[in-house]
Design an enzyme around this catalytic site. Structure first.
Site, PDB file in Angstrom:
ATOM      1  N   SER A 143     -20.336 -20.185 -16.100  1.00 35.65           N
ATOM      2  CA  SER A 143     -20.439 -21.041 -17.292  1.00 35.65           C
ATOM      3  C   SER A 143     -21.759 -20.692 -17.988  1.00 35.65           C
ATOM      4  CB  SER A 143     -20.473 -22.507 -16.844  1.00 35.65           C
ATOM      5  OG  SER A 143     -20.879 -23.347 -17.896  1.00 35.65           O
ATOM      6  N   TYR A 191     -22.736 -29.942 -11.889  1.00 38.28           N
ATOM      7  CA  TYR A 191     -21.985 -28.811 -12.455  1.00 38.28           C
ATOM      8  C   TYR A 191     -22.923 -27.617 -12.664  1.00 38.28           C
ATOM      9  CZ  TYR A 191     -18.814 -26.350 -15.703  1.00 38.28           C
ATOM     10  OH  TYR A 191     -17.997 -25.431 -16.323  1.00 38.28           O
TER      11      TYR A 191
HETATM   12  N1  LIG Z   1     -13.608 -25.040 -20.818  1.00 38.29           N
HETATM   13  C1  LIG Z   1     -14.825 -24.593 -20.930  1.00 38.29           C
HETATM   14  O1  LIG Z   1     -15.461 -24.695 -21.982  1.00 38.29           O
HETATM   15  C2  LIG Z   1     -15.492 -23.922 -19.762  1.00 38.29           C
HETATM   16  C3  LIG Z   1     -16.749 -23.361 -19.983  1.00 38.29           C
HETATM   17  C4  LIG Z   1     -17.374 -22.729 -18.926  1.00 38.29           C
HETATM   18  C5  LIG Z   1     -16.788 -22.649 -17.699  1.00 38.29           C
HETATM   19  N2  LIG Z   1     -15.561 -23.205 -17.520  1.00 38.29           N
HETATM   20  C6  LIG Z   1     -14.982 -23.082 -16.178  1.00 38.29           C
HETATM   21  O2  LIG Z   1     -13.683 -22.544 -16.292  1.00 38.29           O
HETATM   22  C7  LIG Z   1     -12.936 -22.917 -15.129  1.00 38.29           C
HETATM   23  C8  LIG Z   1     -11.586 -23.448 -15.562  1.00 38.29           C
HETATM   24  O3  LIG Z   1     -11.775 -24.653 -16.282  1.00 38.29           O
HETATM   25  P1  LIG Z   1     -10.903 -25.070 -17.562  1.00 38.29           P
HETATM   26  O4  LIG Z   1     -11.806 -25.111 -18.706  1.00 38.29           O
HETATM   27  O5  LIG Z   1      -9.676 -24.249 -17.619  1.00 38.29           O
HETATM   28  O6  LIG Z   1     -10.604 -26.587 -17.181  1.00 38.29           O
HETATM   29  P2  LIG Z   1      -9.290 -27.362 -16.748  1.00 38.29           P
HETATM   30  O7  LIG Z   1      -8.239 -27.189 -17.778  1.00 38.29           O
HETATM   31  O8  LIG Z   1      -9.808 -28.717 -16.426  1.00 38.29           O
HETATM   32  O9  LIG Z   1      -8.812 -26.635 -15.427  1.00 38.29           O
HETATM   33  C9  LIG Z   1      -9.413 -26.851 -14.185  1.00 38.29           C
HETATM   34  C10 LIG Z   1      -8.565 -26.204 -13.120  1.00 38.29           C
HETATM   35  O10 LIG Z   1      -9.192 -26.395 -11.844  1.00 38.29           O
HETATM   36  C11 LIG Z   1      -8.222 -26.901 -10.939  1.00 38.29           C
HETATM   37  N3  LIG Z   1      -8.807 -27.792  -9.941  1.00 38.29           N
HETATM   38  C12 LIG Z   1      -9.665 -28.813 -10.133  1.00 38.29           C
HETATM   39  N4  LIG Z   1      -9.936 -29.425  -8.977  1.00 38.29           N
HETATM   40  C13 LIG Z   1      -9.215 -28.789  -8.015  1.00 38.29           C
HETATM   41  C14 LIG Z   1      -9.044 -28.963  -6.625  1.00 38.29           C
HETATM   42  N5  LIG Z   1      -9.678 -29.938  -5.945  1.00 38.29           N
HETATM   43  N6  LIG Z   1      -8.232 -28.127  -5.966  1.00 38.29           N
HETATM   44  C15 LIG Z   1      -7.559 -27.163  -6.624  1.00 38.29           C
HETATM   45  N7  LIG Z   1      -7.668 -26.932  -7.947  1.00 38.29           N
HETATM   46  C16 LIG Z   1      -8.478 -27.749  -8.632  1.00 38.29           C
HETATM   47  C17 LIG Z   1      -7.265 -27.716 -11.812  1.00 38.29           C
HETATM   48  O11 LIG Z   1      -6.058 -27.871 -11.135  1.00 38.29           O
HETATM   49  P3  LIG Z   1      -5.072 -29.139 -11.379  1.00 38.29           P
HETATM   50  O12 LIG Z   1      -4.147 -28.694 -12.477  1.00 38.29           O
HETATM   51  O13 LIG Z   1      -4.431 -29.311 -10.062  1.00 38.29           O
HETATM   52  O14 LIG Z   1      -5.942 -30.304 -11.767  1.00 38.29           O
HETATM   53  C18 LIG Z   1      -7.169 -26.829 -13.050  1.00 38.29           C
HETATM   54  O15 LIG Z   1      -6.224 -25.822 -12.885  1.00 38.29           O
HETATM   55  C19 LIG Z   1     -13.789 -23.920 -14.387  1.00 38.29           C
HETATM   56  O16 LIG Z   1     -14.471 -23.281 -13.330  1.00 38.29           O
HETATM   57  C20 LIG Z   1     -14.786 -24.374 -15.436  1.00 38.29           C
HETATM   58  O17 LIG Z   1     -15.977 -24.836 -14.884  1.00 38.29           O
HETATM   59  C21 LIG Z   1     -14.895 -23.848 -18.512  1.00 38.29           C
END
Ligand SMILES: NC(=O)c1ccc[n+]([C@@H]2O[C@H](COP(=O)([O-])OP(=O)(O)OC[C@H]3O[C@@H](n4cnc5c(N)ncnc54)[C@H](OP(=O)(O)O)[C@@H]3O)[C@@H](O)[C@H]2O)c1
Length: 256
Positions: A148, A161
């Site tokens: 991130s 985080y």
């Molecule tokens: N969006 C942004 O702006 C951004 C920026 C920087 C980094 N990121 C990183 O990108 C990655 C993906 O995030 P996203 O933005 O796509 O968010 P998201 O839509 O909230 O997706 C999060 C994913 O993590 C899974 N997850 C959460 N807790 C879990 C657990 N206990 N066991 C198994 N799976 C779990 C969720 O699965 P479920 O469907 O089962 O809940 C979902 O598939 C993360 O590491 C996040 O920190 C995102």
């Protein structure tokens, strides 16, 4: 270099990729990208959303299967991952799943702190150990961690985080230092502000959302698919001499 050779460099034909949190958001976009580049994909998740991604891919002729893992419970995860590593030859591991909890630091509970660190950092390390060991034995492999911008910055009300993402960048470098000599590249992607559930709260706050947008030179929030190409690159032979690196995909945010 002729076109066919370039295509071959980026092709993932014959490779199997495991992606955590592949049911939605960035993980789903990465899974679709890797499948599109030719990889068989194994989608790890804890509810029906990974099954839906798998169905979407198989309907289009891609090879996709699922594993049900809750990444919060790293003790059971270790055993489950070791078993899968025996059954399937995983060439590419994408540690994507992650959670964010926005709370003033003085109010963060132990349980909250542990939950974020477990999913975002501990699970990624446990999976890297399980699949990395087999990659080292085979003499090739790719580990891609999703970091991130908060691997570089502290953020606001997101201490757990931010700690987890600084940690994942450190682990990326540490594993790379040990594994590069065995043909295993370990890199990370640091997404900028991407429109997923992770940033819903920010996007719903119109003042904060406008503030964020004003700092993005590309003048838009990122889409999950903006991350797919970087993942294909880091999963492919095209990146065989790239390791220990955190690739920022942020519409220019960090350059400001
Ligand atoms: N969006 C942004 O702006 C951004 C920026 C920087 C980094 N990121 C990183 O990108 C990655 C993906 O995030 P996203 O933005 O796509 O968010 P998201 O839509 O909230 O997706 C999060 C994913 O993590 C899974 N997850 C959460 N807790 C879990 C657990 N206990 N066991 C198994 N799976 C779990 C969720 O699965 P479920 O469907 O089962 O809940 C979902 O598939 C993360 O590491 C996040 O920190 C995102």
């Amino acid at each position: 270099m002729i076109t066919a050779e370039v295509r071959e460099l980026f092709s993932l034909e014959g490779r199997t990729a495991l992606i955590t949190g592949a049911g939605r958001g960035i993980g789903k976009a990465i899974a679709c990208g890797l499948a599109g580049a030719g990889a068989d994909v194994v989608l790890a998740g804890r509810n029906g959303s990974v099954e839906r991604t798998a169905e979407l891919l198989t309907e289009q002729g891609y090879a996709a299967s699922t594993v049900a893992w809750d990444l919060e419970h790293t003790d059971t995860l270790q055993q489950e991952a070791r078993e899968l590593a025996q059954e399937r030859s995983i060439d590419i591991l994408v540690n994507n799943a992650g959670i964010i909890e926005r709370t003033p630091s003085v109010e963060v509970s132990q349980a909250q702190w542990r939950r974020v660190l477990s999913v975002n950092l501990d699970a990624a390390f446990v999976l890297s150990q399980a699949f990395g060991a087999a990659m080292i034995e085979r003499g090739h492999g790719k580990v891609i961690n999703v970091a991130s911008l908060l691997a570089f910055q502290g953020g606001l009300r997101v201490a757990s985080y931010s700690a987890s993402k600084h940690g994942i960048m450190a682990v990326t470098q540490a594993l790379s230092n040990e594994w590069a000599q065995h043909g295993v590249q370990v890199n990370a992607i640091a997404p900028g502000y991407i429109a997923t559930a992770n940033t819903e709260e920010l996007r719903e706050d119109s003042a904060r959302s406008a503030e964020i947008l004003a700092r993005i030179p590309s003048a838009r929030w990122g889409e999950p698919t903006d991350i797919s190409g970087a993942a294909v690159f880091l999963a492919s032979r095209a990146s065989d001499y790239v390791t220990g690196h955190t690739l920022v995909v942020d519409g220019g945010w960090m350059a400001r």
